[in-house]
Design a protein around this motif. Sequence first.
Motif, PDB file in Angstrom:
ATOM      1  N   PHE A  47       4.614   1.629 -14.639  1.00 12.60           N
ATOM      2  CA  PHE A  47       5.279   0.317 -14.620  1.00 12.60           C
ATOM      3  C   PHE A  47       6.740   0.603 -14.938  1.00 12.60           C
ATOM      4  CE2 PHE A  47       4.992  -4.175 -16.852  1.00 12.60           C
ATOM      5  CZ  PHE A  47       5.995  -4.648 -16.020  1.00 12.60           C
ATOM      6  N   TRP A  48       7.638   0.403 -13.941  1.00  7.97           N
ATOM      7  CA  TRP A  48       9.044   0.723 -14.175  1.00  7.97           C
ATOM      8  C   TRP A  48       9.935  -0.503 -14.021  1.00  7.97           C
ATOM      9  CZ3 TRP A  48       6.240   2.876 -10.084  1.00  7.97           C
ATOM     10  CH2 TRP A  48       6.614   2.527  -8.790  1.00  7.97           C
ATOM     11  N   ASP A  49      11.082  -0.433 -14.688  1.00  7.36           N
ATOM     12  CA  ASP A  49      12.064  -1.515 -14.701  1.00  7.36           C
ATOM     13  C   ASP A  49      13.151  -1.155 -13.694  1.00  7.36           C
ATOM     14  OD1 ASP A  49      14.174  -3.251 -15.284  1.00  7.36           O
ATOM     15  OD2 ASP A  49      13.746  -3.283 -17.444  1.00  7.36           O
ATOM     16  N   SER A  95      16.106   2.316  -6.265  1.00  8.77           N
ATOM     17  CA  SER A  95      15.566   1.238  -7.080  1.00  8.77           C
ATOM     18  C   SER A  95      14.949   0.287  -6.062  1.00  8.77           C
ATOM     19  CB  SER A  95      16.726   0.577  -7.842  1.00  8.77           C
ATOM     20  OG  SER A  95      16.296  -0.612  -8.428  1.00  8.77           O
ATOM     21  N   ASP A  96      13.710  -0.162  -6.287  1.00  4.74           N
ATOM     22  CA  ASP A  96      12.971  -0.857  -5.225  1.00  4.74           C
ATOM     23  C   ASP A  96      13.732  -2.066  -4.671  1.00  4.74           C
ATOM     24  OD1 ASP A  96      10.761   0.849  -5.203  1.00  4.74           O
ATOM     25  OD2 ASP A  96       9.922  -0.146  -6.969  1.00  4.74           O
ATOM     26  N   VAL A  97      13.781  -2.103  -3.336  1.00  5.19           N
ATOM     27  CA  VAL A  97      14.318  -3.242  -2.577  1.00  5.19           C
ATOM     28  C   VAL A  97      15.674  -3.711  -3.148  1.00  5.19           C
ATOM     29  CG1 VAL A  97      13.556  -5.278  -1.263  1.00  5.19           C
ATOM     30  CG2 VAL A  97      11.851  -3.926  -2.455  1.00  5.19           C
ATOM     31  N   ALA A 117       6.634   6.509   1.072  1.00  2.76           N
ATOM     32  CA  ALA A 117       7.519   5.576   0.368  1.00  2.76           C
ATOM     33  C   ALA A 117       8.221   6.333  -0.751  1.00  2.76           C
ATOM     34  CB  ALA A 117       6.709   4.420  -0.205  1.00  2.76           C
ATOM     35  N   GLY A 118       9.498   6.081  -0.906  1.00  5.03           N
ATOM     36  CA  GLY A 118      10.203   6.608  -2.077  1.00  5.03           C
ATOM     37  C   GLY A 118      10.645   8.048  -1.970  1.00  5.03           C
ATOM     38  N   GLU A 119      10.880   8.519  -0.724  1.00  5.45           N
ATOM     39  CA  GLU A 119      11.310   9.920  -0.542  1.00  5.45           C
ATOM     40  C   GLU A 119      12.753  10.157  -0.949  1.00  5.45           C
ATOM     41  OE1 GLU A 119      10.001  12.170   3.188  1.00  5.45           O
ATOM     42  OE2 GLU A 119       9.687  10.067   3.657  1.00  5.45           O
ATOM     43  N   VAL A 130      -4.226  13.790   0.588  1.00  6.49           N
ATOM     44  CA  VAL A 130      -4.159  12.327   0.482  1.00  6.49           C
ATOM     45  C   VAL A 130      -3.674  11.921  -0.908  1.00  6.49           C
ATOM     46  CG1 VAL A 130      -5.516  10.187   0.542  1.00  6.49           C
ATOM     47  CG2 VAL A 130      -6.035  12.043   2.145  1.00  6.49           C
ATOM     48  N   ARG A 131      -2.773  10.962  -0.919  1.00  8.14           N
ATOM     49  CA  ARG A 131      -2.323  10.321  -2.176  1.00  8.14           C
ATOM     50  C   ARG A 131      -2.274   8.843  -1.854  1.00  8.14           C
ATOM     51  NH1 ARG A 131       2.689   8.711  -4.296  1.00  8.14           N
ATOM     52  NH2 ARG A 131       3.231   9.344  -6.428  1.00  8.14           N
ATOM     53  N   SER A 132      -2.954   8.004  -2.646  1.00 10.90           N
ATOM     54  CA  SER A 132      -3.125   6.629  -2.195  1.00 10.90           C
ATOM     55  C   SER A 132      -3.289   5.646  -3.358  1.00 10.90           C
ATOM     56  CB  SER A 132      -4.381   6.575  -1.312  1.00 10.90           C
ATOM     57  OG  SER A 132      -4.384   5.434  -0.526  1.00 10.90           O
ATOM     58  N   ARG A 164       0.854  -1.193   0.000  1.00 15.35           N
ATOM     59  CA  ARG A 164       0.000   0.000   0.000  1.00 15.35           C
ATOM     60  C   ARG A 164       0.888   1.240   0.000  1.00 15.35           C
ATOM     61  NH1 ARG A 164      -3.347   2.586   4.522  1.00 15.35           N
ATOM     62  NH2 ARG A 164      -4.933   3.738   3.370  1.00 15.35           N
ATOM     63  N   ILE A 165       0.594   2.144  -0.917  1.00 16.85           N
ATOM     64  CA  ILE A 165       1.322   3.417  -0.979  1.00 16.85           C
ATOM     65  C   ILE A 165       0.316   4.474  -0.559  1.00 16.85           C
ATOM     66  CG2 ILE A 165       2.427   5.078  -2.548  1.00 16.85           C
ATOM     67  CD1 ILE A 165       4.144   2.587  -2.262  1.00 16.85           C
ATOM     68  N   HIS A 166       0.574   5.112   0.572  1.00 20.78           N
ATOM     69  CA  HIS A 166      -0.452   6.009   1.113  1.00 20.78           C
ATOM     70  C   HIS A 166       0.190   7.153   1.891  1.00 20.78           C
ATOM     71  CE1 HIS A 166      -4.375   7.112   2.763  1.00 20.78           C
ATOM     72  NE2 HIS A 166      -3.692   7.391   3.869  1.00 20.78           N
TER      73      HIS A 166
HETATM   74  C1  SIN Z   1       7.621   3.831  -4.574  1.00 18.44           C
HETATM   75  O1  SIN Z   1       7.193   2.761  -5.002  1.00 18.44           O
HETATM   76  O2  SIN Z   1       8.794   4.001  -4.268  1.00 18.44           O
HETATM   77  C2  SIN Z   1       6.653   4.989  -4.449  1.00 18.44           C
HETATM   78  C3  SIN Z   1       6.531   5.730  -5.729  1.00 18.44           C
HETATM   79  C4  SIN Z   1       5.459   6.784  -5.650  1.00 18.44           C
HETATM   80  O3  SIN Z   1       4.725   6.854  -4.679  1.00 18.44           O
HETATM   81  O4  SIN Z   1       5.336   7.548  -6.622  1.00 18.44           O
END
Ligand code: SIN
Length: 279
Positions: free
Chosen positions: A247-249, A105-107, A99-101, A265-267, A88-90
């Motif tokens: 959708f990112w690589d 690259s994810d995880v 998330a993602g501040e 709110v952004r969700s 959940r991105i919220h």
């Molecule tokens: C993330 O997956 O890192 C969050 C990206 C976003 O909320 O734009």
Amino acid sequence: MSLAVHDRLKVVPLTRRIGAEILGVDITQALDAAERDAIERALLEHQVIFFRDQPFELESQKAFGRLFGALHVHPGAPGPEGHPEILRIHADAQSRHVAGEAWHSDVSCDLAPPLGSILHLHTVPASGGDTLFASMYAAYDALSDRFKALLEGLTATHDGEHDVYRGRYRHLGANDAGRSYPRASHPVVRTHPATGRKALFVNPGFTTHIDGLPRAESDALLAFLHAHSQKPDFQVRFRWRPHSVAFWDNRCVQHLAIWDYFPDVRSGHRVTIQGDRPF
Ligand code: SIN
């Protein structure tokens, strides 16, 4: 420029280096093989692709993700009941982090970091909340040959513990006392397994140090690589609308979620596709 790759599906590049919008396909429904393959080709070429007006349910988002590989389960964030593969991105007026501040690259701390991520936002602020994506192919290509030679063979440590995941998901019910987060060493320059292109693979979110270098040299090299990777020349900026999908690589893209809309709110939800060990 718009390129027809299927009867209706069109790929519209957003910059020459990274990003394309995909038109003429409903990814909330079952796709035929030609549509699925056209989407994969667009992802490999443009590195991040965007769709509009795709009101995913959790099941349809997972089904779309599974077309490209097995789904990843996040090491820290519990998914909604019955959906461990959903992140959940919220953000709202109570949020202390989003998330993602930091560019990442994810995880990337996983031994086999995710291939890609698919984010659907159903609620977006009236203004702000864009996401920046940067091509790590373009960042690598722009380095001089002497500098590329310096990076050859170096590895770096990526860590989920330091300031990334610890305590971060308490609001989702996670208790991480007594557990540890992934940590892995990866090549500083990785070769994309599908395209064969080279990409920088260090990021400020997870990378703690270059292996085997004195701390001062590692810090200086990472500071340069991070500043270089964040040049606007390598980026595309995505303006979300309700039910947009990105959708990112993760093998060749870093991203940054801009938190400039507090207290709004952004969700939405993300599914993440398992990847391979970088080489
Ligand atoms: C993330 O997956 O890192 C969050 C990206 C976003 O909320 O734009």
